[in-house]
Motif scaffolding. Structure first.
Motif, PDB file in Angstrom:
ATOM      1  N   GLY A  36       0.499  -1.114   0.094  1.00 26.95           N
ATOM      2  CA  GLY A  36      -0.306   0.155   0.106  1.00 26.95           C
ATOM      3  C   GLY A  36       0.764   1.449   0.100  1.00 26.95           C
ATOM      4  O   GLY A  36       2.058   0.921  -0.170  1.00 26.95           O
ATOM      5  N   THR A  37       0.245   2.210   0.317  1.00 25.77           N
ATOM      6  CA  THR A  37       0.952   3.839  -0.022  1.00 25.77           C
ATOM      7  C   THR A  37       1.258   3.829   1.643  1.00 25.77           C
ATOM      8  O   THR A  37       0.592   3.779   2.583  1.00 25.77           O
ATOM      9  CB  THR A  37      -0.361   4.175  -0.347  1.00 25.77           C
ATOM     10  OG1 THR A  37      -0.445   4.179  -2.066  1.00 25.77           O
ATOM     11  CG2 THR A  37       0.641   5.625  -0.167  1.00 25.77           C
ATOM     12  N   ARG A  50       8.547   3.004  12.403  1.00 25.58           N
ATOM     13  CA  ARG A  50       7.606   2.615  12.112  1.00 25.58           C
ATOM     14  C   ARG A  50       6.519   3.325  11.033  1.00 25.58           C
ATOM     15  O   ARG A  50       6.166   4.550  10.831  1.00 25.58           O
ATOM     16  CB  ARG A  50       6.529   2.955  13.709  1.00 25.58           C
ATOM     17  CG  ARG A  50       7.524   1.520  14.346  1.00 25.58           C
ATOM     18  CD  ARG A  50       6.782   1.309  15.461  1.00 25.58           C
ATOM     19  NE  ARG A  50       6.052  -0.256  15.542  1.00 25.58           N
ATOM     20  CZ  ARG A  50       6.632  -1.248  15.424  1.00 25.58           C
ATOM     21  NH1 ARG A  50       7.690  -1.355  15.354  1.00 25.58           N
ATOM     22  NH2 ARG A  50       5.751  -2.552  15.496  1.00 25.58           N
ATOM     23  N   LEU A  51       6.119   2.871  10.150  1.00 22.46           N
ATOM     24  CA  LEU A  51       4.916   3.086   9.250  1.00 22.46           C
ATOM     25  C   LEU A  51       3.663   2.903   8.996  1.00 22.46           C
ATOM     26  O   LEU A  51       3.141   1.547   9.554  1.00 22.46           O
ATOM     27  CB  LEU A  51       5.439   2.174   7.801  1.00 22.46           C
ATOM     28  CG  LEU A  51       7.162   2.694   7.491  1.00 22.46           C
ATOM     29  CD1 LEU A  51       6.770   1.974   6.183  1.00 22.46           C
ATOM     30  CD2 LEU A  51       7.637   3.959   6.742  1.00 22.46           C
ATOM     31  N   SER A  52       3.196   3.659   8.818  1.00 27.20           N
ATOM     32  CA  SER A  52       1.267   2.971   8.447  1.00 27.20           C
ATOM     33  C   SER A  52       1.291   3.279   7.263  1.00 27.20           C
ATOM     34  O   SER A  52       1.337   4.181   6.089  1.00 27.20           O
ATOM     35  CB  SER A  52       0.162   4.055   9.376  1.00 27.20           C
ATOM     36  OG  SER A  52       0.264   5.298   8.521  1.00 27.20           O
ATOM     37  N   ILE A  53       0.189   1.824   6.687  1.00 24.30           N
ATOM     38  CA  ILE A  53       0.011   1.747   5.682  1.00 24.30           C
ATOM     39  C   ILE A  53      -1.298   1.499   5.197  1.00 24.30           C
ATOM     40  O   ILE A  53      -2.139   1.467   6.309  1.00 24.30           O
ATOM     41  CB  ILE A  53       0.257   0.466   5.354  1.00 24.30           C
ATOM     42  CG1 ILE A  53       2.452   0.202   4.519  1.00 24.30           C
ATOM     43  CG2 ILE A  53       0.041   0.344   3.207  1.00 24.30           C
ATOM     44  CD1 ILE A  53       3.469   1.072   5.121  1.00 24.30           C
ATOM     45  N   ALA A  54      -1.893   2.993   3.999  1.00 24.63           N
ATOM     46  CA  ALA A  54      -3.095   2.861   3.513  1.00 24.63           C
ATOM     47  C   ALA A  54      -3.890   1.260   3.378  1.00 24.63           C
ATOM     48  O   ALA A  54      -3.850   0.256   3.130  1.00 24.63           O
ATOM     49  CB  ALA A  54      -2.881   3.257   2.683  1.00 24.63           C
ATOM     50  N   GLY A  55      -4.988   1.094   4.045  1.00 23.77           N
ATOM     51  CA  GLY A  55      -5.620   0.191   4.052  1.00 23.77           C
ATOM     52  C   GLY A  55      -5.713  -1.243   5.268  1.00 23.77           C
ATOM     53  O   GLY A  55      -5.781  -2.376   4.868  1.00 23.77           O
ATOM     54  N   HIS A  56      -3.363  -0.646   6.277  1.00 27.72           N
ATOM     55  CA  HIS A  56      -3.894  -2.127   6.939  1.00 27.72           C
ATOM     56  C   HIS A  56      -3.879  -1.328   8.165  1.00 27.72           C
ATOM     57  O   HIS A  56      -2.845  -0.234   8.484  1.00 27.72           O
ATOM     58  CB  HIS A  56      -2.816  -2.438   6.125  1.00 27.72           C
ATOM     59  CG  HIS A  56      -2.428  -3.257   4.954  1.00 27.72           C
ATOM     60  ND1 HIS A  56      -2.787  -4.157   4.771  1.00 27.72           N
ATOM     61  CD2 HIS A  56      -2.385  -2.637   3.604  1.00 27.72           C
ATOM     62  CE1 HIS A  56      -3.012  -4.500   3.780  1.00 27.72           C
ATOM     63  NE2 HIS A  56      -2.145  -3.586   3.057  1.00 27.72           N
ATOM     64  N   PRO A  57      -5.119  -1.236   8.598  1.00 29.30           N
ATOM     65  CA  PRO A  57      -4.692  -0.696  10.323  1.00 29.30           C
ATOM     66  C   PRO A  57      -3.088  -1.441  11.325  1.00 29.30           C
ATOM     67  O   PRO A  57      -2.447  -2.651  10.714  1.00 29.30           O
ATOM     68  CB  PRO A  57      -5.878  -1.180  10.943  1.00 29.30           C
ATOM     69  CG  PRO A  57      -6.493  -2.320  10.140  1.00 29.30           C
ATOM     70  CD  PRO A  57      -5.821  -2.747   8.728  1.00 29.30           C
TER      71      PRO A  57
END
Length: 70
Positions: A36-37, A50-57
């Protein structure tokens, strides 16, 4: 704040801002197959970036990036 601690904190913030500029909005594939983005970058005292990815909590360590959009 002592000068050495101030310099260390400034260096960390500079690198964090650089990582944000380089990663937010880029497509990534993580080592576990999630793709994802990148929506946001977080600084975690225990694990680093740390990263947050669109569509994945959730949030994943930046070290799990397997492929980054060129």
């Amino acid at each position: 704040m002592p000068q050495a601690k101030h310099q260390h904190a400034s260096a960390i913030l500079r690198e964090y801002q650089r990582a944000e500029a380089e990663l937010i909005g880029k497509a990534v594939v993580l080592s576990d197959g999630k793709a994802g983005t990148v929506e946001a970058v977080f600084l975690d005292e225990m694990h680093g970036l740390r990263l947050s990815i669109a569509g994945h909590p959730g949030k994943w360590p930046v070290s799990t990036i397997k492929l980054l959009q060129a």
